[in-house]
Design a protein around this motif. Structure first.
Motif, mmCIF file in Angstrom:
data_model
loop_
_atom_site.group_PDB
_atom_site.id
_atom_site.type_symbol
_atom_site.label_atom_id
_atom_site.label_comp_id
_atom_site.label_asym_id
_atom_site.label_seq_id
_atom_site.Cartn_x
_atom_site.Cartn_y
_atom_site.Cartn_z
ATOM 1 N N UNK A 109 88.918 41.766 76.525
ATOM 2 C CA UNK A 109 88.454 40.380 76.679
ATOM 3 C C UNK A 109 86.979 40.350 77.061
ATOM 4 N N UNK A 110 86.594 41.244 77.952
ATOM 5 C CA UNK A 110 85.177 41.363 78.329
ATOM 6 C C UNK A 110 84.317 41.640 77.093
ATOM 7 N N UNK A 111 84.782 42.535 76.241
ATOM 8 C CA UNK A 111 84.022 42.894 75.050
ATOM 9 C C UNK A 111 83.903 41.714 74.094
ATOM 10 N N UNK A 112 84.976 40.931 73.969
ATOM 11 C CA UNK A 112 84.942 39.755 73.100
ATOM 12 C C UNK A 112 83.932 38.736 73.613
ATOM 13 N N UNK A 113 83.880 38.538 74.933
ATOM 14 C CA UNK A 113 82.914 37.589 75.496
ATOM 15 C C UNK A 113 81.488 38.061 75.251
ATOM 16 N N UNK A 114 81.250 39.364 75.365
ATOM 17 C CA UNK A 114 79.919 39.901 75.068
ATOM 18 C C UNK A 114 79.565 39.646 73.601
ATOM 19 N N UNK A 115 80.551 39.804 72.710
ATOM 20 C CA UNK A 115 80.316 39.509 71.293
ATOM 21 C C UNK A 115 80.002 38.024 71.115
ATOM 22 N N UNK A 116 80.695 37.155 71.871
ATOM 23 C CA UNK A 116 80.389 35.723 71.832
ATOM 24 C C UNK A 116 78.933 35.465 72.213
ATOM 25 N N UNK A 117 78.491 36.130 73.264
ATOM 26 C CA UNK A 117 77.105 35.957 73.706
ATOM 27 C C UNK A 117 76.137 36.385 72.609
ATOM 28 N N UNK A 118 76.486 37.467 71.918
ATOM 29 C CA UNK A 118 75.593 37.967 70.865
ATOM 30 C C UNK A 118 75.462 36.986 69.712
ATOM 31 N N UNK A 119 76.433 36.064 69.557
ATOM 32 C CA UNK A 119 76.353 35.070 68.491
ATOM 33 C C UNK A 119 75.222 34.067 68.718
ATOM 34 N N UNK A 120 74.769 33.945 69.971
ATOM 35 C CA UNK A 120 73.701 32.983 70.277
ATOM 36 C C UNK A 120 72.477 33.691 70.853
ATOM 37 N N UNK A 121 72.344 34.990 70.539
ATOM 38 C CA UNK A 121 71.229 35.771 71.055
ATOM 39 C C UNK A 121 70.304 36.164 69.907
ATOM 40 N N UNK A 122 69.039 35.779 69.937
ATOM 41 C CA UNK A 122 68.105 36.183 68.877
ATOM 42 C C UNK A 122 67.806 37.670 68.983
ATOM 43 N N UNK A 123 67.343 38.327 67.907
ATOM 44 C CA UNK A 123 66.947 37.714 66.627
ATOM 45 C C UNK A 123 68.060 37.634 65.588
ATOM 46 N N UNK A 124 69.245 38.228 65.842
ATOM 47 C CA UNK A 124 70.315 38.202 64.841
ATOM 48 C C UNK A 124 71.547 37.530 65.434
ATOM 49 N N UNK A 125 71.399 36.292 65.871
ATOM 50 C CA UNK A 125 72.539 35.516 66.315
ATOM 51 C C UNK A 125 73.024 34.641 65.174
#
Length: 346
Positions: free
Chosen positions: A279-295
């Motif tokens: 679950x922790x890893x999924x949340x980190x992946x969620x964060x990466x969806x809104x993190x530049x430059x490749x969100x």
């Protein structure tokens, strides 16, 4: 006069996106589809562009915690964990993130930053009229029930359920008298443009993921972390920074596939529950969806609004911080994640 740019409609945006995200669990698709509907309406009502963009980008990532989540399936297969337990574990954190986001909207709307506009009497009276006409939402509820019911009933996969949704939508529109050849063609071309935009974004990210895998940089960094001999809490801090940096350049599935095999021995040695770590890893992946430059979500919203990518990233910054806060709360109170999976085994 436009409505006050306060939180209720923005908070409702989360409720719209969570059921939609549960249908496909693809944040970029959720962001594109819901954004085409909500952003023009919020702009028409005078809501803050910054907050509207921020809520759209962040809320669409919540689908990764809602079954059927492709990220949980990939993690479960790679680590040989129970996928059903992972699905159950995602419910508590999903509700936690939803509550944090909505609480932020309430605080923002009550603060001095929210424009204070006096709503006209007509707008207030319209609420009662909308409540009286709420029975017209029954076809929409039937549409949602048909999509989710076909998935959870085992009748259709998420992809097949999308086709079910299209057919039901056309039937409902036809029965309401709002469907003809012109609308059908316009819908097809709009869907084609949105799908092509998402496909090009995914293709670019896949190329970058392949390049990163070829250089073996993620593997080398994960091995370096393994050699540090860190305590469990410090290990999570370092892993969070490491995964967030990699998430700027890799899509979620590639991130899980590239680093999980190396990280899991560290997690097991530190005594961290693998379900909790998933679950922790999924949340980190969620964060990466809104993190530049490749969100992914940032590019999708840029395609919808034409705004600068870093302006969009700035709008998502409060939600980025709230996701980090959620990780901290899950570490302090792991029962948020583990209660339902443990109860399922009793």
């Amino acid at each position: 006069m436009a409505q006050s740019a306060t939180g209720p409609a923005l908070a409702c945006q989360y409720h719209r996106q969570r059921p939609f995200a549960a249908c496909g669990a693809v944040p970029a698709a959720t962001c594109a589809t819901v954004g085409k509907m909500t952003l023009p309406e919020l702009e028409r009502r005078g809501y803050s562009d910054t907050l509207a963009v921020g809520t759209l980008a962040s809320a669409s990532t919540l689908g990764l915690l809602i079954p059927p989540s492709i990220m949980m399936i990939v993690y479960g297969v790679v680590t040989e964990q129970s996928i059903s337990r992972l699905f159950m574990a995602g419910i508590g954190p999903g509700v936690l993130l939803l509550a944090l986001f909505m609480l932020y909207l309430v605080v923002w709307s009550l603060s001095c930053r929210a424009p204070r506009r006096r709503r006209p009497r007509r707008a207030i009276d319209a609420v009662g009229e909308k409540l009286r006409n709420s029975w017209r939402l029954l076809p929409l509820l039937a549409l949602i029930g048909g999509i989710l019911g076909s998935i959870y009933g085992g009748v259709a996969s998420p992809t097949e359920a999308a086709a079910v949704g299209v057919v039901l939508s056309m039937l409902i529109a036809r029965l309401n008298g709002h469907f003809d050849r012109r609308i059908f063609l316009d819908s097809m071309f709009a869907g084609l443009r949105t799908s092509c935009m998402i496909a090009f974004i995914i293709a670019g990210a896949s190329f970058l993921s392949s390049a990163m895998s070829f250089t073996q940089l993620p593997t080398q960094l994960a091995t370096a972390i393994a050699d540090m001999g860190l305590s469990p809490n410090l290990l999570l801090v370092v892993l969070t920074l490491f995964l967030l940096v990699l998430g700027c350049f890799l899509d979620g599935i590639s991130l899980i596939l590239l680093v999980t095999a190396i990280i899991m021995p560290l997690i097991n040695a530190a005594g961290i529950d693998p379900i909790w770590f998933g679950i922790y890893l999924v949340i980190v992946v969620e964060i990466s969806q809104i993190t530049p430059p490749v969100g992914f979500n940032l590019f999708v919203i840029q395609g919808l609004t034409g705004k600068n990518i870093f302006t969009i990233a700035k709008a998502t910054l409060p939600f980025f911080l709230l996701m980090l806060l959620a990780i901290l709360l899950l570490r302090l109170f792991p029962e948020i994640v583990l209660y339902l999976p443990q109860a399922m085994n009793r």
